[in-house]
Design a protein around this motif. Structure first.
Motif, short mmCIF file in Angstrom:
data_model
loop_
_atom_site.label_atom_id
_atom_site.label_comp_id
_atom_site.label_asym_id
_atom_site.label_seq_id
_atom_site.Cartn_x
_atom_site.Cartn_y
_atom_site.Cartn_z
N TYR A 135 -0.67 1.79 6.65
CA TYR A 135 -1.64 2.79 7.11
C TYR A 135 -1.32 4.16 6.49
N LEU A 136 -0.04 4.55 6.54
CA LEU A 136 0.36 5.83 5.95
C LEU A 136 0.07 5.86 4.45
N ALA A 137 0.36 4.76 3.78
CA ALA A 137 0.11 4.67 2.33
C ALA A 137 -1.38 4.74 2.03
N ALA A 138 -2.21 4.10 2.85
CA ALA A 138 -3.66 4.12 2.65
C ALA A 138 -4.21 5.54 2.84
N ARG A 139 -3.50 6.35 3.60
CA ARG A 139 -3.92 7.74 3.84
C ARG A 139 -3.32 8.71 2.81
N GLY A 140 -2.66 8.19 1.78
CA GLY A 140 -2.21 9.04 0.68
C GLY A 140 -0.73 9.32 0.60
N ILE A 141 0.06 8.78 1.50
CA ILE A 141 1.51 8.99 1.43
C ILE A 141 2.09 7.96 0.46
N SER A 142 2.88 8.43 -0.49
CA SER A 142 3.45 7.55 -1.51
C SER A 142 4.32 6.48 -0.86
N PRO A 143 4.08 5.21 -1.17
CA PRO A 143 4.90 4.13 -0.61
C PRO A 143 6.38 4.26 -0.98
N SER A 144 6.69 4.96 -2.06
CA SER A 144 8.10 5.13 -2.44
C SER A 144 8.85 6.02 -1.44
N ARG A 145 8.13 6.77 -0.64
CA ARG A 145 8.75 7.63 0.39
C ARG A 145 8.94 6.89 1.70
N LEU A 146 8.41 5.68 1.80
CA LEU A 146 8.37 4.94 3.05
C LEU A 146 9.21 3.66 2.94
N SER A 147 10.19 3.52 3.79
CA SER A 147 10.94 2.26 3.83
C SER A 147 10.78 1.67 5.23
N VAL A 148 10.96 0.37 5.33
CA VAL A 148 10.81 -0.30 6.62
C VAL A 148 12.07 -1.10 6.95
N ALA A 173 -4.55 7.59 15.58
CA ALA A 173 -4.48 9.02 15.90
C ALA A 173 -3.04 9.54 15.75
N ILE A 174 -2.08 8.76 16.20
CA ILE A 174 -0.67 9.15 16.07
C ILE A 174 -0.27 9.18 14.60
N LEU A 175 -0.61 8.13 13.87
CA LEU A 175 -0.23 8.07 12.45
C LEU A 175 -0.94 9.15 11.63
N ASP A 176 -2.15 9.55 12.02
CA ASP A 176 -2.84 10.63 11.30
C ASP A 176 -2.08 11.95 11.41
N THR A 177 -1.47 12.23 12.58
CA THR A 177 -0.66 13.45 12.69
C THR A 177 0.59 13.34 11.83
N GLN A 178 1.13 12.12 11.70
CA GLN A 178 2.29 11.92 10.82
C GLN A 178 1.89 12.11 9.37
N VAL A 179 0.68 11.67 9.00
CA VAL A 179 0.18 11.86 7.63
C VAL A 179 0.09 13.36 7.32
N GLN A 180 -0.44 14.14 8.25
CA GLN A 180 -0.55 15.59 8.03
C GLN A 180 0.82 16.20 7.79
N TRP A 181 1.80 15.83 8.60
CA TRP A 181 3.13 16.39 8.45
C TRP A 181 3.77 15.93 7.14
N LEU A 182 3.66 14.66 6.82
CA LEU A 182 4.25 14.13 5.58
C LEU A 182 3.58 14.72 4.34
N THR A 183 2.30 15.04 4.43
CA THR A 183 1.61 15.69 3.33
C THR A 183 2.14 17.11 3.12
N ARG A 184 2.45 17.78 4.21
CA ARG A 184 2.99 19.14 4.15
C ARG A 184 4.39 19.17 3.53
N TYR A 185 5.15 18.09 3.69
CA TYR A 185 6.53 18.02 3.17
C TYR A 185 6.65 16.81 2.24
N PRO A 186 6.20 16.95 0.99
CA PRO A 186 6.12 15.80 0.07
C PRO A 186 7.47 15.24 -0.40
#
Length: 175
Positions: free
Chosen positions: A132-145, A86-99
Motif C-alpha cells: 500500500y505504501l509503495a502504491a502511494r509513491g514510497i520507494s520499496p527500497s525504503r521498506l522492509s518487512v 487512513a492510517i497508512l495515508d498519514t504514514q505516506v505523508q510523513w515518509l514523503t516529507r522525510y525521503p
C-alpha cells in the motif's frame, strides 16, 4: 574489661552504620504514576530543552506525527480496509516529507493457529502494508518487512479484545 569491649563493639557498629548511609540526591525522580515535568515548547512549535526534544525525521517524530504506527486486521485476514488506508495515508505523508528515512513493517498475528501459519499470516499483513505504501509513491527500497507471527503479542490474554490488538502490522522507523 567487659565495659571496654562493649564500648568498642558499639563504636564499631556506629561507624559501620554511618559508612553505609547515603546522601539524598538533590533532584528526586517523579513518584510512580506522576508525570515528569513537560519540556519547554517554544512559540513556533518546536521542542526545546534537551530530554523532551523531538528530532524531525526521528522515530519519536513519526509516532507524534502520524495517526498511528499500527494497522489492525480481522481474523485470518490481511487486506487493507478503509481504516487501515487512513492510517497508512498519514504514514505516506510523513515518509514523503522525510525521503531518506527507512522503515520496517512488522507483521503480527494472535495466538491462535500454528507457529508456521501465524508467521506466514504476519508476513502477508506486513507485505500488504508495504505494498500500500509503495502504491502511494514510497520507494520499496525504503521498506522492509519482518513477521513475528504470534511471538510478540502487544496484549496478553486469550480473549477477543486481546486477539484483535495482536492482529496487526506495525511501522517502525529504522534510522
Amino acid at each position: 574489661m567487659a565495659r571496654l569491649t562493649t564500648t568498642i563493639l558499639l563504636a564499631t557498629a556506629l561507624v559501620a552504620t554511618a559508612a553505609c548511609s547515603k546522601k539524598r540526591p538533590a533532584v528526586l525522580p517523579p513518584a510512580a504514576g506522576e508525570a515528569p515535568p513537560p519540556a519547554y515548547q517554544d512559540p513556533n512549535g518546536g521542542m526545546n530543552g534537551g530530554a523532551g526534544a523531538v528530532t524531525p525525521g526521528s522515530a519519536a517524530d513519526f509516532k507524534r506525527s502520524v495517526t498511528s504506527d499500527t494497522v489492525l486486521f480481522a481474523l485470518d485476514m490481511y487486506d487493507i480496509d478503509s481504516e487501515a488506508r487512513a492510517i497508512l495515508d498519514t504514514q505516506v505523508q510523513w515518509l514523503t516529507r522525510y525521503p531518506n528515512v527507512r522503515v520496517t513493517i512488522e507483521g503480527h498475528a494472535d495466538e491462535r493457529g500454528t507457529r508456521e501459519y501465524n508467521l506466514a499470516l504476519g508476513d502477508r499483513r506486513a507485505n500488504a502494508a508495504k505494498n500500500y505504501l509503495a502504491a502511494r509513491g514510497i520507494s520499496p527500497s525504503r521498506l522492509s518487512v519482518i513477521s513475528y507471527g504470534k511471538e510478540r503479542p502487544v496484549a496478553l490474554g486469550s480473549d477477543e479484545a486481546s486477539y484483535a490488538q495482536n492482529r496487526r502490522a506495525v511501522t517502525v522507523v529504522v534510522n
